[in-house]
Design a protein around this motif. Structure first.
Motif, short mmCIF file in Angstrom:
data_model
loop_
_atom_site.label_atom_id
_atom_site.label_comp_id
_atom_site.label_asym_id
_atom_site.label_seq_id
_atom_site.Cartn_x
_atom_site.Cartn_y
_atom_site.Cartn_z
N LEU A 269 10.05 5.54 24.58
CA LEU A 269 9.68 4.42 25.44
C LEU A 269 8.46 3.71 24.85
N GLY A 270 8.67 2.47 24.45
CA GLY A 270 7.66 1.74 23.68
C GLY A 270 7.89 2.06 22.21
N ALA A 271 9.12 1.83 21.75
CA ALA A 271 9.57 2.33 20.45
C ALA A 271 8.99 1.59 19.25
N ASN A 272 8.43 0.41 19.46
CA ASN A 272 7.83 -0.36 18.39
C ASN A 272 8.85 -0.62 17.28
N ILE A 273 8.51 -0.32 16.02
CA ILE A 273 9.42 -0.62 14.91
C ILE A 273 10.32 0.56 14.58
N GLY A 274 10.25 1.65 15.37
CA GLY A 274 11.21 2.73 15.23
C GLY A 274 10.76 3.97 14.50
N THR A 275 9.47 4.11 14.20
CA THR A 275 9.03 5.26 13.42
C THR A 275 9.34 6.58 14.12
N THR A 276 9.08 6.66 15.43
CA THR A 276 9.35 7.90 16.16
C THR A 276 10.84 8.15 16.28
N SER A 277 11.59 7.17 16.74
CA SER A 277 13.02 7.33 16.95
C SER A 277 13.74 7.75 15.68
N GLU B 16 -1.48 2.84 7.74
CA GLU B 16 -1.58 4.30 7.85
C GLU B 16 -0.50 4.98 7.01
N MET B 17 0.72 4.48 7.09
CA MET B 17 1.81 5.11 6.35
C MET B 17 1.66 4.91 4.84
N GLU B 18 1.19 3.74 4.43
CA GLU B 18 1.00 3.51 3.01
C GLU B 18 -0.08 4.44 2.45
N TYR B 19 -1.08 4.71 3.24
CA TYR B 19 -2.20 5.56 2.80
C TYR B 19 -1.82 7.04 2.78
N THR B 20 -1.15 7.51 3.84
CA THR B 20 -0.83 8.94 3.96
C THR B 20 0.54 9.29 3.38
N LYS B 21 1.41 8.27 3.25
CA LYS B 21 2.80 8.47 2.84
C LYS B 21 3.57 9.33 3.83
N GLU B 22 3.08 9.41 5.06
CA GLU B 22 3.77 10.15 6.11
C GLU B 22 4.27 9.18 7.18
N THR B 23 5.39 9.51 7.80
CA THR B 23 5.88 8.71 8.91
C THR B 23 4.82 8.66 9.99
N PHE B 24 4.60 7.51 10.56
CA PHE B 24 3.54 7.32 11.55
C PHE B 24 3.72 8.31 12.71
N SER B 25 2.65 9.03 13.05
CA SER B 25 2.62 10.01 14.14
C SER B 25 3.52 11.22 13.90
N ARG B 26 3.89 11.45 12.65
CA ARG B 26 4.78 12.58 12.36
C ARG B 26 4.21 13.89 12.90
N VAL C 187 7.27 0.25 3.49
CA VAL C 187 6.66 1.51 3.05
C VAL C 187 7.75 2.57 3.04
N THR C 188 7.76 3.41 2.03
CA THR C 188 8.65 4.57 1.99
C THR C 188 7.79 5.83 2.08
N THR C 189 8.12 6.71 2.99
CA THR C 189 7.30 7.89 3.24
C THR C 189 7.81 9.11 2.49
N LYS C 190 7.03 10.18 2.55
CA LYS C 190 7.43 11.44 1.92
C LYS C 190 8.69 12.01 2.57
N ASP C 191 8.99 11.57 3.80
CA ASP C 191 10.21 12.00 4.47
C ASP C 191 11.43 11.24 3.98
N LYS C 192 11.21 10.37 2.97
CA LYS C 192 12.27 9.52 2.42
C LYS C 192 12.83 8.56 3.46
N LEU C 193 11.94 8.10 4.32
CA LEU C 193 12.28 7.07 5.29
C LEU C 193 11.60 5.78 4.87
N THR C 194 12.27 4.66 5.09
CA THR C 194 11.71 3.36 4.72
C THR C 194 11.56 2.51 5.97
N PHE C 195 10.40 1.88 6.10
CA PHE C 195 10.13 1.04 7.26
C PHE C 195 9.63 -0.33 6.81
N VAL C 196 10.17 -1.34 7.44
CA VAL C 196 9.72 -2.71 7.23
C VAL C 196 8.94 -3.15 8.46
#
Length: 372
Positions: free
Chosen positions: A167-175, A132-142, A112-121
């Protein structure tokens, strides 16, 4: 298109608002609930599943969280008319990008590529974060990350060159979002699940944030080993559990020891973002030296039911006041706009309020002192 919407909660409300702006071709005939507790919603009738007549609609749109969606599918499969009408049923997010959802069915990973121009696999099996990100196009928990940084500046002052611990970084959306929005911060991402950790590393590369410090380990109140428990369809729901041998042991470490061994000066830790699926009290206990050495802005998911099961709720309520004076229920703040600082001694009251309202978790921001 005449449609019925299954659900009358927050997601259904957001969906109704969105289709009113973007889908003039969809007309909502009525709403459905498994056990209706209201007779109308947005001036439309609310009915039970037993009253559903598929001949009255072109589509049945399920507008709930993914976990509830699967429960609803089971209910519909057991109701009249399912076999003849199952093609009418669609998940509300799939309505906006059916090709992407079809791709999830055949590909092991999807992006998914978000409106922030970030891409996550992420794994195609994940039905929460990526959906959630595909639907909102926003980085998760932005929005929550932005609120955390806003509150931190308000109560702790502007900090821009210290450490942000995820802490509990998952796939890196927050970091990754923090690293991009606050480039002077040093970001540390700690994740216990190997599959999530590998995707975290991939996502750091994709977003040119390879300077994020990534660590594969679990955090607890003692150094040793724990087991991982996986939640189907939700990679973010992976959690540590007591004991070993469930689905592979993971190394656990106290945050105090990790910080010391990594050569991080404790006084340079400015932010802690923590979502460790019920292990929060144990992580705090293992980070006591770092948290008590200076003021650290912290937000964490608060799941009292999990703490009760683990026997850590009383310890948390009795001891968090030794580190912080006040807390803000961030979910409540984001929902209402009311920034209500409460004394930490009222944490037990919050537990009771959540139980009374049937709220399984929220996120709390902890601080001491007044606004700057």
């Amino acid at each position: 298109m005449e449609a019925a919407v299954y659900g009358t909660g927050k997601m259904a409300s957001e969906f109704v608002g969105r289709i009113s702006r973007e889908h003039a071709d969809i007309s909502i005939a009525f709403f459905i609930e498994t056990n209706p507790d209201k007779t109308s919603f947005y001036d439309r009738k609310v009915i039970s599943v037993s009253e559903l007549e598929y001949s009255d609609i072109d589509k049945l749109i399920i507008a709930t969280g993914w976990e509830t969606y699967e429960e609803i599918l089971t209910i519909l499969q057991e109701s009249c008319g399912w076999e003849q009408n199952k093609e009418k049923v669609i998940y509300f997010r799939a309505l906006y990008d059916p090709e992407w959802y079809e791709g999830k069915k055949v590909m092991p990973y999807i992006s998914v590529t978000t409106k922030d121009k970030l891409t996550f696999v992420a794994s195609s099996k994940d039905n929460v974060i990526l959906n959630e990100m595909e639907y909102t196009k926003e980085t998760f928990s932005r929005k929550m990350i932005d609120v955390f940084l806003e509150l931190s500046e308000l109560y702790y002052g502007h900090r821009q060159s210290g450490y942000f611990l995820d802490l509990g970084a998952n796939i890196g959306t927050t970091s990754i979002y923090v690293r991009k929005s606050r480039p002077d911060l040093k970001v540390v991402a700690i994740e216990a699940c190997k599959e999530n950790f590998d995707l975290l590393r991939v996502n750091c590369i994709l977003n040119q944030t390879e300077d994020i410090i990534t660590e594969l380990c679990g955090l607890s109140d003692q150094n040793g080993f724990a087991a991982l428990q996986f939640e189907d369809g939700n990679c973010g729901g992976t959690c540590l559990v007591e004991g070993t041998g469930k689905e592979g042991d993971v190394h656990t470490v106290k945050l105090d020891d990790y910080v010391q061994n990594a050569g991080i000066q404790m006084e340079r830790i400015d932010y802690i973002w923590m979502d460790v699926e019920g292990y929060e009290p144990k992580v705090i206990k293992g980070a006591w030296e770092a948290l008590s050495s200076h003021k650290v802005a912290m937000i964490h998911e608060f799941t009292p039911n999990a703490y009760e099961r683990m026997g850590t709720l009383e310890w948390y309520c009795d001891n968090i006041g030794n580190l912080y004076q006040y807390f803000i229920d961030v979910d409540y703040y984001m929902l209402t706009g009311i920034k209500q600082g409460r004394p930490v001694c009222e944490i037990k009251n919050l537990v009771g309020e959540m139980k009374e309202k049937g709220i399984p978790y929220t996120n709390i921001f902890l601080f001491s002192g007044q606004e700057n």
